[in-house]
Design a protein around this motif. Sequence first.
Motif, short mmCIF file in Angstrom:
data_model
loop_
_atom_site.label_atom_id
_atom_site.label_comp_id
_atom_site.label_asym_id
_atom_site.label_seq_id
_atom_site.Cartn_x
_atom_site.Cartn_y
_atom_site.Cartn_z
N ARG A 79 0.85 -1.19 0.00
CA ARG A 79 0.00 0.00 0.00
C ARG A 79 0.89 1.25 0.00
O ARG A 79 2.05 1.18 0.42
CB ARG A 79 -0.91 0.01 1.23
N PRO A 80 0.38 2.41 -0.42
CA PRO A 80 1.20 3.62 -0.43
C PRO A 80 1.82 3.97 0.92
O PRO A 80 2.93 4.51 0.97
CB PRO A 80 0.22 4.70 -0.89
N ASN A 81 1.11 3.66 2.03
CA ASN A 81 1.61 4.03 3.36
C ASN A 81 2.28 2.87 4.09
O ASN A 81 2.44 2.92 5.31
CB ASN A 81 0.46 4.58 4.21
N GLN A 82 2.69 1.85 3.35
CA GLN A 82 3.24 0.65 3.97
C GLN A 82 4.75 0.57 3.80
O GLN A 82 5.28 0.74 2.70
CB GLN A 82 2.58 -0.60 3.37
N MET A 83 5.45 0.31 4.91
CA MET A 83 6.89 0.08 4.88
C MET A 83 7.19 -1.29 4.29
O MET A 83 6.36 -2.19 4.30
CB MET A 83 7.47 0.12 6.30
N ARG A 84 8.41 -1.46 3.79
CA ARG A 84 8.88 -2.79 3.47
C ARG A 84 9.07 -3.58 4.77
O ARG A 84 9.15 -2.99 5.85
CB ARG A 84 10.21 -2.72 2.72
#
Length: 238
Positions: free
Chosen positions: A8-13
């Motif tokens: 998602r756009p707001n998700q870290m690896r």
Amino acid sequence: MPRPDGRRPNQMRPIKVTKDYLKHAEGSCLIEFGETKVICSASVEEGVPPFLKGKGEGWVTAEYGMLPRSCTSRIRREKSSGRTEEIQRLIGRSLRAVTDMAKLGEITVRIDCDVLQGDGGTRTAAITGGFIALADAIVWMRKQGKVGLLPLKDYVAAVSVGVSKGVPVLDLNYVEDSKAEVDMNIVMVGDGKFVEVQGTGEGGTFSDTQMSVLFALAKKGIRELIALQKKNLPGLSL
């Protein structure tokens, strides 16, 4: 629009920390931001640079480098370059921002950040892991009686944000970073204040609204990174 790796756009690896990665260093870890892998180590040295001698203050400095096959094609083994110098100065500034040099005394802590594999965000991984190595080295110094009061004022971490295909995103990998319209690296301490913001419109401009969204994404990511630092530094009380 899905990102290249489906996040998602707001998700870290996925972020992973392996403590005490090196046998001989006073503090060390392997930190992984997805496929980016960086070894961070801290070496404690008696004495300080000439400009600090006799002042009773310590020093924290950093060196950074990429191994020849850390990237898709071999890079030349080099002692220094403009990019290397800029990144290691950024790491040093970030770690000094949370270190009380007077409490450190005339001791130098040298942070080495060696990139085993690069897939975007090597400098942000180096700062985040470099703090863990620094904190472990300071805990070691306290056990050895080299310092008294804890010479750390706060946690510090860093993350990248950017605009990719018109969408603000968090923690860019190389595919996104290489084509991003806007690219930023943001360093923050635990109380929410900024240490440094490096940002540029690589392929376009960005608005006040986009800037606000990018800052919000960075704050979210750095909160997650500092929570991970705390988990890996259970003996540290800040």
